[in-house]
Design an enzyme around this catalytic site. Sequence first.
Site, PDB file in Angstrom:
ATOM      1  N   SER A  30      23.048 -48.713  15.938  1.00 19.63           N
ATOM      2  CA  SER A  30      23.530 -49.809  15.097  1.00 19.63           C
ATOM      3  C   SER A  30      22.436 -50.846  14.821  1.00 19.63           C
ATOM      4  O   SER A  30      22.386 -51.413  13.716  1.00 19.63           O
ATOM      5  CB  SER A  30      24.749 -50.469  15.741  1.00 19.63           C
ATOM      6  OG  SER A  30      24.433 -50.915  17.034  1.00 19.63           O
ATOM      7  N   THR A  31      21.550 -51.084  15.784  1.00 23.54           N
ATOM      8  CA  THR A  31      20.486 -52.069  15.543  1.00 23.54           C
ATOM      9  C   THR A  31      19.447 -51.482  14.586  1.00 23.54           C
ATOM     10  O   THR A  31      18.959 -52.181  13.685  1.00 23.54           O
ATOM     11  CB  THR A  31      19.829 -52.506  16.875  1.00 23.54           C
ATOM     12  OG1 THR A  31      20.853 -52.666  17.869  1.00 23.54           O
ATOM     13  CG2 THR A  31      19.089 -53.816  16.715  1.00 23.54           C
ATOM     14  N   ALA A  83      17.594 -50.094  21.800  1.00 22.57           N
ATOM     15  CA  ALA A  83      17.598 -49.550  23.170  1.00 22.57           C
ATOM     16  C   ALA A  83      18.945 -49.852  23.801  1.00 22.57           C
ATOM     17  O   ALA A  83      19.677 -50.748  23.355  1.00 22.57           O
ATOM     18  CB  ALA A  83      16.478 -50.160  24.002  1.00 22.57           C
ATOM     19  N   GLY A  96      21.666 -43.575  24.005  1.00 23.01           N
ATOM     20  CA  GLY A  96      23.118 -43.764  23.896  1.00 23.01           C
ATOM     21  C   GLY A  96      23.674 -43.055  22.670  1.00 23.01           C
ATOM     22  O   GLY A  96      24.798 -42.558  22.677  1.00 23.01           O
ATOM     23  N   GLY A  97      22.859 -42.974  21.630  1.00 23.04           N
ATOM     24  CA  GLY A  97      23.272 -42.265  20.413  1.00 23.04           C
ATOM     25  C   GLY A  97      22.866 -40.804  20.419  1.00 23.04           C
ATOM     26  O   GLY A  97      23.125 -40.076  19.451  1.00 23.04           O
ATOM     27  N   GLU A 103      13.452 -39.691  19.073  1.00 29.53           N
ATOM     28  CA  GLU A 103      12.982 -41.078  19.196  1.00 29.53           C
ATOM     29  C   GLU A 103      11.687 -41.118  20.008  1.00 29.53           C
ATOM     30  O   GLU A 103      10.745 -41.853  19.671  1.00 29.53           O
ATOM     31  CB  GLU A 103      14.058 -41.937  19.865  1.00 29.53           C
ATOM     32  CG  GLU A 103      15.274 -42.138  18.971  1.00 29.53           C
ATOM     33  CD  GLU A 103      16.439 -42.813  19.662  1.00 29.53           C
ATOM     34  OE1 GLU A 103      17.301 -43.353  18.950  1.00 29.53           O
ATOM     35  OE2 GLU A 103      16.524 -42.797  20.892  1.00 29.53           O
TER      36      GLU A 103
HETATM   37  C1  5RP Z   1      20.067 -43.855  20.151  1.00 35.01           C
HETATM   38  C2  5RP Z   1      19.441 -44.983  20.895  1.00 35.01           C
HETATM   39  C3  5RP Z   1      19.777 -46.361  20.452  1.00 35.01           C
HETATM   40  O1  5RP Z   1      18.609 -47.055  20.207  1.00 35.01           O
HETATM   41  C4  5RP Z   1      20.549 -47.053  21.545  1.00 35.01           C
HETATM   42  O2  5RP Z   1      21.680 -46.269  21.875  1.00 35.01           O
HETATM   43  C5  5RP Z   1      20.979 -48.458  21.136  1.00 35.01           C
HETATM   44  O3  5RP Z   1      21.905 -48.373  20.093  1.00 35.01           O
HETATM   45  P1  5RP Z   1      22.566 -49.667  19.457  1.00 35.01           P
HETATM   46  O4  5RP Z   1      21.516 -50.355  18.681  1.00 35.01           O
HETATM   47  O5  5RP Z   1      23.696 -49.114  18.607  1.00 35.01           O
HETATM   48  O6  5RP Z   1      23.106 -50.504  20.602  1.00 35.01           O
HETATM   49  O7  5RP Z   1      18.684 -44.823  21.811  1.00 35.01           O
HETATM   50  O8  5RP Z   1      19.735 -42.617  20.725  1.00 35.01           O
END
Ligand code: 5RP
Length: 217
Positions: A30-31, A83, A96-97, A103
């Site tokens: 999302s970021t 992150a 998390g994604g 990445e």
């Molecule tokens: C995806 C990642 C993202 O950067 C991490 O999960 C943070 O996500 P968000 O910006 O939605 O909190 O590592 O694999």
Amino acid sequence: MSQDAKKRAVAEAALEFVVPGELVGVGTGSTANAFIDALATARGRIDGAVASSKATAARLAEHGIRVVELNSAGNLPVYVDGADEATRHRHLVKGGGGALTREKIVAAAAGTFVCVVDDSKIVDRLGRFPLPVEVIPMARSLVARALVRLGGRPERREGFVTDNGNEILDVHGLDILDPPTLESELNQIAGIVANGLFARRGADMVLIGTAKGVERI
Ligand code: 5RP
């Protein structure tokens, strides 16, 4: 100030690191999406973007930003990504994604890694967020047993397949005192494609969205 507003603020602050006329690496989540939205306003100034996931490539294309394969990219001065956890030493947990492997590859290819987070992601010690580990499907049980021996509690991310056709184990309960050493140790386990510790190649700069503005580490 909402978490979304903090994400938008760091995403806009990251534009400062984009090099005119060059490619930019773009993360996932999302970021990173907020960064893509900000980048769309400056798309005439860049040559294009290298995406760290299929989802990011699709969003970049929707915004009219040229997507370039890493194999065809020459110089990649900057990579911008979020992150799940970040320390003040700029060590990160990511994935998390589920996009951690790509990445890590794009981060490794980039000159500067700018990490963009809101202040909820800053921790003194990594490990509260379960550590994502991408595994080759046939090695899942073998890898899970090795992770248990390291003190973790791996859980399969049900129904999730990575962009590389692999699975994710989310490892709970790891006490991550020495992130670079654990990252290397995990890299030695047969069947692990990549782990979500970004410590050996951590961020060069962490931008933190706070209620008082954007802080830099
Ligand atoms: C995806 C990642 C993202 O950067 C991490 O999960 C943070 O996500 P968000 O910006 O939605 O909190 O590592 O694999």
